[in-house]
Design a protein around this motif. Structure first.
Motif, PDB file in Angstrom:
ATOM      1  N   ALA A   1     -35.870  -2.151  29.722  1.00  0.00           N
ATOM      2  CA  ALA A   1     -37.165  -2.692  29.287  1.00  0.00           C
ATOM      3  C   ALA A   1     -37.702  -1.894  28.104  1.00  0.00           C
ATOM      4  O   ALA A   1     -38.260  -2.463  27.160  1.00  0.00           O
ATOM      5  CB  ALA A   1     -38.153  -2.685  30.449  1.00  0.00           C
ATOM      6  N   ASP A   2     -37.534  -0.568  28.137  1.00  0.00           N
ATOM      7  CA  ASP A   2     -37.950   0.263  27.002  1.00  0.00           C
ATOM      8  C   ASP A   2     -37.155  -0.107  25.741  1.00  0.00           C
ATOM      9  O   ASP A   2     -37.705  -0.150  24.632  1.00  0.00           O
ATOM     10  CB  ASP A   2     -37.750   1.742  27.317  1.00  0.00           C
ATOM     11  CG  ASP A   2     -38.770   2.283  28.313  1.00  0.00           C
ATOM     12  OD1 ASP A   2     -39.850   1.663  28.451  1.00  0.00           O
ATOM     13  OD2 ASP A   2     -38.487   3.306  28.957  1.00  0.00           O
ATOM     14  N   ALA A   3     -35.877  -0.364  25.922  1.00  0.00           N
ATOM     15  CA  ALA A   3     -35.036  -0.766  24.792  1.00  0.00           C
ATOM     16  C   ALA A   3     -35.464  -2.135  24.264  1.00  0.00           C
ATOM     17  O   ALA A   3     -35.421  -2.388  23.053  1.00  0.00           O
ATOM     18  CB  ALA A   3     -33.565  -0.796  25.211  1.00  0.00           C
ATOM     19  N   ALA A   4     -35.892  -3.008  25.167  1.00  0.00           N
ATOM     20  CA  ALA A   4     -36.375  -4.325  24.745  1.00  0.00           C
ATOM     21  C   ALA A   4     -37.656  -4.186  23.924  1.00  0.00           C
ATOM     22  O   ALA A   4     -37.855  -4.893  22.928  1.00  0.00           O
ATOM     23  CB  ALA A   4     -36.626  -5.206  25.967  1.00  0.00           C
ATOM     24  N   ILE A   5     -38.523  -3.262  24.321  1.00  0.00           N
ATOM     25  CA  ILE A   5     -39.753  -3.013  23.567  1.00  0.00           C
ATOM     26  C   ILE A   5     -39.412  -2.539  22.151  1.00  0.00           C
ATOM     27  O   ILE A   5     -39.969  -3.034  21.165  1.00  0.00           O
ATOM     28  CB  ILE A   5     -40.619  -1.963  24.297  1.00  0.00           C
ATOM     29  CG1 ILE A   5     -41.191  -2.561  25.589  1.00  0.00           C
ATOM     30  CG2 ILE A   5     -41.753  -1.464  23.396  1.00  0.00           C
ATOM     31  CD1 ILE A   5     -41.841  -1.544  26.501  1.00  0.00           C
TER      32      ILE A   5
ATOM     33  N   ARG B   1     -27.596  -8.623  24.226  1.00  0.00           N
ATOM     34  CA  ARG B   1     -26.655  -7.732  23.542  1.00  0.00           C
ATOM     35  C   ARG B   1     -27.401  -6.694  22.703  1.00  0.00           C
ATOM     36  O   ARG B   1     -27.031  -5.517  22.687  1.00  0.00           O
ATOM     37  CB  ARG B   1     -25.708  -8.539  22.651  1.00  0.00           C
ATOM     38  CG  ARG B   1     -24.680  -7.677  21.908  1.00  0.00           C
ATOM     39  CD  ARG B   1     -23.795  -8.543  21.035  1.00  0.00           C
ATOM     40  NE  ARG B   1     -22.924  -9.386  21.833  1.00  0.00           N
ATOM     41  CZ  ARG B   1     -21.753  -8.992  22.318  1.00  0.00           C
ATOM     42  NH1 ARG B   1     -21.316  -7.756  22.088  1.00  0.00           N
ATOM     43  NH2 ARG B   1     -21.017  -9.815  23.025  1.00  0.00           N
ATOM     44  N   ALA B   2     -28.481  -7.136  22.009  1.00  0.00           N
ATOM     45  CA  ALA B   2     -29.251  -6.204  21.190  1.00  0.00           C
ATOM     46  C   ALA B   2     -29.913  -5.125  22.054  1.00  0.00           C
ATOM     47  O   ALA B   2     -29.988  -3.959  21.661  1.00  0.00           O
ATOM     48  CB  ALA B   2     -30.316  -6.957  20.392  1.00  0.00           C
ATOM     49  N   VAL B   3     -30.356  -5.512  23.229  1.00  0.00           N
ATOM     50  CA  VAL B   3     -30.970  -4.542  24.138  1.00  0.00           C
ATOM     51  C   VAL B   3     -29.916  -3.555  24.640  1.00  0.00           C
ATOM     52  O   VAL B   3     -30.165  -2.352  24.740  1.00  0.00           O
ATOM     53  CB  VAL B   3     -31.670  -5.258  25.312  1.00  0.00           C
ATOM     54  CG1 VAL B   3     -32.144  -4.250  26.362  1.00  0.00           C
ATOM     55  CG2 VAL B   3     -32.855  -6.078  24.804  1.00  0.00           C
TER      56      VAL B   3
ATOM     57  N   GLY C   1     -23.288  -6.222  28.517  1.00  0.00           N
ATOM     58  CA  GLY C   1     -23.403  -6.950  29.782  1.00  0.00           C
ATOM     59  C   GLY C   1     -24.374  -6.307  30.755  1.00  0.00           C
ATOM     60  O   GLY C   1     -24.758  -6.934  31.749  1.00  0.00           O
ATOM     61  N   SER C   2     -24.803  -5.077  30.464  1.00  0.00           N
ATOM     62  CA  SER C   2     -25.721  -4.382  31.374  1.00  0.00           C
ATOM     63  C   SER C   2     -27.061  -5.111  31.470  1.00  0.00           C
ATOM     64  O   SER C   2     -27.604  -5.313  32.559  1.00  0.00           O
ATOM     65  CB  SER C   2     -25.959  -2.948  30.906  1.00  0.00           C
ATOM     66  OG  SER C   2     -24.769  -2.196  30.924  1.00  0.00           O
ATOM     67  N   CYS C   3     -27.601  -5.504  30.318  1.00  0.00           N
ATOM     68  CA  CYS C   3     -28.908  -6.160  30.315  1.00  0.00           C
ATOM     69  C   CYS C   3     -28.858  -7.487  31.061  1.00  0.00           C
ATOM     70  O   CYS C   3     -29.733  -7.794  31.870  1.00  0.00           O
ATOM     71  CB  CYS C   3     -29.387  -6.374  28.884  1.00  0.00           C
ATOM     72  SG  CYS C   3     -31.064  -7.039  28.765  1.00  0.00           S
TER      73      CYS C   3
ATOM     74  N   LEU D   1     -36.005 -11.182  31.248  1.00  0.00           N
ATOM     75  CA  LEU D   1     -36.079 -10.036  30.350  1.00  0.00           C
ATOM     76  C   LEU D   1     -37.482  -9.911  29.751  1.00  0.00           C
ATOM     77  O   LEU D   1     -38.049  -8.817  29.695  1.00  0.00           O
ATOM     78  CB  LEU D   1     -35.047 -10.179  29.232  1.00  0.00           C
ATOM     79  CG  LEU D   1     -35.061  -9.103  28.139  1.00  0.00           C
ATOM     80  CD1 LEU D   1     -34.846  -7.714  28.734  1.00  0.00           C
ATOM     81  CD2 LEU D   1     -33.995  -9.408  27.085  1.00  0.00           C
ATOM     82  N   LEU D   2     -38.063 -11.038  29.329  1.00  0.00           N
ATOM     83  CA  LEU D   2     -39.405 -11.021  28.765  1.00  0.00           C
ATOM     84  C   LEU D   2     -40.429 -10.557  29.800  1.00  0.00           C
ATOM     85  O   LEU D   2     -41.311  -9.755  29.509  1.00  0.00           O
ATOM     86  CB  LEU D   2     -39.776 -12.416  28.247  1.00  0.00           C
ATOM     87  CG  LEU D   2     -39.006 -12.906  27.017  1.00  0.00           C
ATOM     88  CD1 LEU D   2     -39.367 -14.352  26.718  1.00  0.00           C
ATOM     89  CD2 LEU D   2     -39.292 -12.028  25.807  1.00  0.00           C
ATOM     90  N   GLN D   3     -40.294 -11.053  31.016  1.00  0.00           N
ATOM     91  CA  GLN D   3     -41.230 -10.666  32.069  1.00  0.00           C
ATOM     92  C   GLN D   3     -41.121  -9.176  32.370  1.00  0.00           C
ATOM     93  O   GLN D   3     -42.129  -8.487  32.532  1.00  0.00           O
ATOM     94  CB  GLN D   3     -40.975 -11.481  33.338  1.00  0.00           C
ATOM     95  CG  GLN D   3     -41.923 -11.110  34.479  1.00  0.00           C
ATOM     96  CD  GLN D   3     -41.917 -12.118  35.594  1.00  0.00           C
ATOM     97  OE1 GLN D   3     -41.622 -13.303  35.391  1.00  0.00           O
ATOM     98  NE2 GLN D   3     -42.239 -11.679  36.800  1.00  0.00           N
ATOM     99  N   ALA D   4     -39.898  -8.674  32.429  1.00  0.00           N
ATOM    100  CA  ALA D   4     -39.696  -7.244  32.690  1.00  0.00           C
ATOM    101  C   ALA D   4     -40.290  -6.407  31.568  1.00  0.00           C
ATOM    102  O   ALA D   4     -40.844  -5.317  31.814  1.00  0.00           O
ATOM    103  CB  ALA D   4     -38.206  -6.948  32.836  1.00  0.00           C
ATOM    104  N   THR D   5     -40.211  -6.903  30.350  1.00  0.00           N
ATOM    105  CA  THR D   5     -40.764  -6.175  29.204  1.00  0.00           C
ATOM    106  C   THR D   5     -42.283  -6.113  29.280  1.00  0.00           C
ATOM    107  O   THR D   5     -42.885  -5.060  29.051  1.00  0.00           O
ATOM    108  CB  THR D   5     -40.316  -6.845  27.889  1.00  0.00           C
ATOM    109  OG1 THR D   5     -38.889  -6.944  27.862  1.00  0.00           O
ATOM    110  CG2 THR D   5     -40.771  -6.031  26.689  1.00  0.00           C
ATOM    111  N   VAL D   6     -42.905  -7.243  29.619  1.00  0.00           N
ATOM    112  CA  VAL D   6     -44.366  -7.269  29.777  1.00  0.00           C
ATOM    113  C   VAL D   6     -44.796  -6.318  30.887  1.00  0.00           C
ATOM    114  O   VAL D   6     -45.757  -5.555  30.743  1.00  0.00           O
ATOM    115  CB  VAL D   6     -44.856  -8.698  30.085  1.00  0.00           C
ATOM    116  CG1 VAL D   6     -46.337  -8.688  30.461  1.00  0.00           C
ATOM    117  CG2 VAL D   6     -44.634  -9.604  28.885  1.00  0.00           C
TER     118      VAL D   6
END
Length: 201
Positions: A18-22, A36-38, A47-49, A59-64
């Motif tokens: 989630a930090d990487a997504a931010i 893949r970018a995350v 494949g981890s994300c 992913l978006l919800q986890a980021t929020v």
């Protein structure tokens, strides 16, 4: 590894992703946010994300939720006292938050703007953002109540909007508003002083 260790490791990995997504949102915007970018930003195997967050919505919800978690930690650095406070103290707290969010918290703020715009097209994401924002307004209301303003429930959203507007103008606005910490405190003090005045009939 026992079950508790596995759960703890999974929680840590979700937070890392989630930090990487931010960071990815702040750097590359919504279009650049892919599983893949995350993975690349987090430095984890491909494949981890997608393993932890199967869909883009997940992913978006986890980021929020991660943004809300880190914001809560920021707010915890300025706990609301059970004792009355004066508006100068509240002004100092809010000015400090603006200062922090336009410097060390810059990535988080940029990511939030990306998510806020996306939420206008995704009702399910908007619901998550609204729920997260309630915590900010609750803290603001507690501060205003402790400071003895005239109508904390209706004034708290105004205070939050003022704070948000200052952060946005510093980071992405078209204006040239660049206030020092002392100037920020004065602007917040002026607003809060108005909040202490009796309500108009």
């Amino acid at each position: 590894m026992d079950r508790e260790e596995a759960v703890a490791e999974g929680t840590t990995r979700r937070q890392e992703l989630a930090d990487a997504a931010i960071s990815t949102l702040a750097r590359a915007g919504m279009r650049g946010l892919t599983h893949r970018a995350v993975d690349e930003a987090a430095g984890v195997p491909t494949g981890s994300c997608s393993y932890y967050f199967r869909t883009r919505q997940a992913l978006l919800q986890a980021t929020v939720e991660r943004l809300a978690e880190v914001d809560t930690a920021d707010l915890a650095d300025h706990p609301v006292s059970a004792e009355p406070v004066d508006i100068a103290q509240v002004a100092a707290v809010t000015a400090d938050l603006v200062e922090r969010w336009v410097t060390t918290g810059r990535e988080r703020m940029l990511a939030r703007y990306e998510l806020s715009l996306e939420s206008t097209r995704r009702p399910e994401l908007h619901a998550v953002l609204v729920a997260a924002g309630k915590a900010h307004r609750a803290v603001a209301q507690d501060l205003l109540t402790a400071a003895g303003t005239s109508d904390p429930p209706s004034q708290a959203p105004v205070l939050v909007a003022f704070l948000d507007g200052l952060v946005f103008d510093h980071l992405a606005g078209a204006g040239e508003l660049r206030l020092t910490t002392d100037e920020l405190r004065k602007r917040f003090f002026d607003l809060l002083y108005g909040f202490t005045r009796p309500l108009h009939p």
